[in-house]
Each structure stands twice: as C-alpha cells, then as structure tokens.
Design an enzyme around this catalytic site. Sequence first.
Site, PDB file in Angstrom:
ATOM      1  N   CYS A 119     -18.202 -23.323 -26.027  1.00 45.82           N
ATOM      2  CA  CYS A 119     -19.546 -23.645 -25.542  1.00 45.82           C
ATOM      3  C   CYS A 119     -20.164 -24.766 -26.379  1.00 45.82           C
ATOM      4  CB  CYS A 119     -20.425 -22.395 -25.602  1.00 45.82           C
ATOM      5  SG  CYS A 119     -20.652 -21.762 -27.281  1.00 45.82           S
TER       6      CYS A 119
ATOM      7  N   CYS B 267     -20.521 -23.969 -30.020  1.00 43.87           N
ATOM      8  CA  CYS B 267     -19.236 -24.025 -30.729  1.00 43.87           C
ATOM      9  C   CYS B 267     -18.880 -25.472 -31.075  1.00 43.87           C
ATOM     10  CB  CYS B 267     -18.124 -23.407 -29.882  1.00 43.87           C
ATOM     11  SG  CYS B 267     -18.383 -21.677 -29.472  1.00 43.87           S
TER      12      CYS B 267
END
Length: 75
Positions: free
Chosen positions: A10, A13
């Site tokens: 995501c 991340c």
Amino acid sequence: MIIEILGPGCKKCVTLGDNAKAAAEAAGRAARIVKVTDFAKIAAYGVMSTPGLVVDGKVLSAGKVLSVEEIGRLL
C-alpha cells in the site's frame, strides 16, 4: 544491512520503504530494502498491523509510517 518492509504494498508501505532508504543513506550505511508481502511471513514476525519495519531480523516498528529522522535514530 537488510531492511524489510512488511505489508501488502500500500501507499504507507511504499512511503516507509522510501523513508528507510533515505535514513540508511543519510547514516552512510549500505542497505538492501526487501518488500515482504506474504502475510504468513509477516505474521511470523508477530506483526499484525502493517506497515512493519524490520532491520536485520529485528522488528523495529509496526502499524505506522516512521519519518526519515525516526528511522535514523533506530538505525
């Protein structure tokens, strides 16, 4: 140094990975950034909330995006 970013890939991340890379460069340390997206591997670290930050096998953070400065202090 091996820095692992735990999470599904995501935006948080990706940001954590970018911050970790910048922190390692600022500290003058060679680092290999590894993205871990396999939830079984993430759970094996005991991380239940992503993103997670692991340096040389040690979990340093889970569930939040650390700044470059915060990561630098942990390194």
